[in-house]
Each structure stands twice: as structure tokens, then as C-alpha cells.
Design a protein around this motif. Sequence first.
Motif, PDB file in Angstrom:
ATOM      1  N   THR A  46      27.967 -32.581  55.745  1.00 21.03           N
ATOM      2  CA  THR A  46      28.567 -31.265  55.968  1.00 21.03           C
ATOM      3  C   THR A  46      29.148 -30.772  54.644  1.00 21.03           C
ATOM      4  O   THR A  46      29.413 -31.555  53.734  1.00 21.03           O
ATOM      5  CB  THR A  46      29.698 -31.323  57.014  1.00 21.03           C
ATOM      6  N   GLN A  89      33.103 -28.047  57.204  1.00 23.02           N
ATOM      7  CA  GLN A  89      33.841 -28.968  58.055  1.00 23.02           C
ATOM      8  C   GLN A  89      35.319 -28.840  57.708  1.00 23.02           C
ATOM      9  O   GLN A  89      35.753 -29.266  56.639  1.00 23.02           O
ATOM     10  CB  GLN A  89      33.378 -30.408  57.808  1.00 23.02           C
ATOM     11  N   LYS A 105      26.155 -29.825  60.352  1.00 20.86           N
ATOM     12  CA  LYS A 105      25.552 -30.962  59.661  1.00 20.86           C
ATOM     13  C   LYS A 105      24.137 -30.619  59.223  1.00 20.86           C
ATOM     14  O   LYS A 105      23.365 -30.046  59.984  1.00 20.86           O
ATOM     15  CB  LYS A 105      25.521 -32.192  60.560  1.00 20.86           C
TER      16      LYS A 105
END
Length: 445
Positions: free
Chosen positions: A241, A372, A416
Motif C-alpha cells: 500500500t 493506508q 493494496k
Amino acid sequence: MSDGAVHLDGTTLEGGGQLLRLALSLSSLTHIPIHVTNIRGKRGSLSAPGEAGGLKASHLAAVKWLADATNASTDGAAVKSSDLMFSPSERVHGLPGADPLPIGKDLVRRRRGAGEIQWHDRYDGNVLVRKESFIPASTPGSIFLVFQAILPYLLFSAPVDLKASKAELHEPVCHKLIVEGGTNVSKAPSYEYASQVLLPMLEKVGIPPIKISLDKRGWSHGRAQVGRVNFEITPLGQALTLPAFSLTNRGSVVRFLVSILAPDEDSRRSISKLATGKILKSYPDAEILFPVDEDSKHPKRLYLHIVAETSGGFRLGRDWMYDRKSAASSPQQKTEQLVEKVMDDLERELAHGGCVDEYMQDQLVVFQALTQGRSEIDYGKDREVSLHTQTARWVSREILGSDFDTRGLCEGVGFKVGEEYREGSKKGEVGLAKNMKRLNIKGQN
């Protein structure tokens, strides 16, 4: 094809091409189908007189590239179309029609003039060293607006190479993107802005370094000329990420980069002298560099780009392609007007104290939404975010469920690389819950 598609009205907020480009980017990554209506619906209105709505050739180029890359089905993918359905495949392996080429073979010259997007895998012996694609153009539409639509997919998709070994499968493979079109056109990012501001700032937020090189300039002013730019993009690694980032504490201005494109040496010398004088008047201790001092090869091609670099490593830029229709203005008056406008615009940017300029604001929205964690950008004091930024946030919210606050904070969805976003993604479920709440959809008790 419309089942489950996110509907986006193209007249929302800024109502231009940016809404479509970001929607295509996020749809391609998440495999969430989109239906965009009234495309560029505010073009041709009072806010943008003289422009027509619908898809232009440069928008269509991005649609076709992403449709090829994701094996998407489309409806309405045509110039001037005001309605587009875009539905990516659930799973894409590799890149479409990727013909193997030895490392030394010239991609563009090999099939020059074919008029279609080309895809190739570049091998050194039996080792895949990079992937390549070529987007041709017949008009100088902005190269960097096409690049804007494609970049998130290239960074986050990590397409699988079926010929690779298991070890190689998880190694990021560089993608060389060759795009034809305009490098210096009105109302669009220039080559100078992309190379001196956009790419360094993207690197600052954690994007792997992107190489850029200019093959030929593309102009909309004077005699129309189609240019060509090369990008080399290394994607994030499989299952990674993009970490949250914080763009705060700008620091003081320490350096200026001045890029000049003008048709004669006298004009360039005059612009250089005027710009230097204005910079030193406000920033007497600043270093001044001139990375570009170039003959534009046409009297109607007069361009200036100035970047302010800070002690915190931030870059803010402003530019202008001279477009005033005043036959009475002398060459000296034009250079004075050019320098005055660019410096005034840049000084207004710097006065806010923020870490990004107006045009960088909306470029970062997609990366904030995908990170993230919580990302923060200091836009400066007493400054509202641009309409383009508001539009980008709205598109991200509609597709991902991401939210932004008034201070520039955003809790990213934690996308991701290579993930099946619609299958088992906790962040995807959160985004769906946010969408349901916004639509006042209540579950059965």
C-alpha cells in the motif's frame, strides 16, 4: 452493463474533463463500473465559452488505453460523446497484445502511423526488463492530462506477467509509456510543470521516482505541432500500500527555477532580466536557476514557467502561455505582461504559506484516497480548496467512499497493489457502508 455501475453526472462542480479522468482511474483499479453522463457538461457554458462538451481526442485516448489495460467493455467511447459506460474486467492478466521485442528495437518507429495504441513486452534475452505502450495522436491535446488518467493504474495495478517465474512475479516491472500530443498548450499542465513540480512532488509523497524525457515539443499556438514525451514508471510492489503522507511545514523559499520559451534571443534575454529583477526584489537571498532557455520557433509561442522551491523540499509553480489577442502590443510589452502575470500568480500562491500550489491540490487527491492511513496537506491560510480539488474529492467519495475534511485530512482506503478490491476488501466494505449511509439506505431489522 449498467448493473452496479456508479453514476456520475459530468456537470457536477467543475464539470470538466478531470471528473472523467479520475473516474476512469478509480474504475480501472477497483473494477467498479461507471456511467458518466453529461461529459464535460459545463464546457461551452458561460464558465467556459467557446469550448464544446463531450469527449475530446485526448480523453478518448485515456479511455482506450485503460479499456485495453483492464479488458473493459465500453459504450459511448467516441469523440464528442457525452455519455460513457466503462466496465472493467474482474481480473486482468498481463497487458493486452504485448508483442515481445528485443531491448534495442525502436517501438515508435516500428509501427509509426498505425494510429492505434501499441503494447509490447521488452526482453533482454529471455528476461523481461520492461513493458511498453505507445499512445499516438494527430492533434496537440495535452499529453499530461492523458498521463494523469493513466498514472494511478500503472502505479497500483501490478499487472501479472504470465511468462514470469514465481520469483519474478512479485518484482515490479518498469513500464515505459510514450504519449503523443501537446507539451505546451493553454489551460493544461506543461512539460516544465510536469518535470519540475508534479513528478518531484509525487516522489515526496512516496511514489517511486518517475523518469520523464522530451522527444519533441507539442504546441497549440502558432502552427499546431504534435509532440512526444517518454515516461518510465515503476509500480509499487505486489500487495503493498502507499503509506499515508503529510505535507506540512513548508519552510522558506530558497530557490527559483525559471523556464523560458520564446521565438528570439532578445525576448528570452528580456524575460530573464525582468524575472530576475522581480524575484530578487522579494527574495534577495534566493538562488535563481534557468533550466530551460529555448527557441520556441514561432512568434506566437511565448511561454514562461517559474517554480519556487522551499527549504522543506516543496515546489510550487505557476506559468502562462501568452494568449492575449492584442496586435498593438510590442514584443517588449508582451514580455513585460508575461513576467508580471506569472510572478503575480506565484506570489499569491506563496503568500498563503501552503505546501502545494493550486494545480497540485487536485493531483494529490487520488493518492490521499488510496493510501493506508490518514494523509494531510497544508493548503495554506485563508484559502479555499480549488473547484478541481472539490471535484476530485467528490469522485473519490462516490467510487471509494473516502472522506476529506476542511483541513485537507483524508483517511485513505488502504488500497493494496494488485488486490481484488471488490472481493473481501475491508476498506471497500467501509466505503460501501458510507455510500449507503449517504443515500439513507437502512438495513432490515
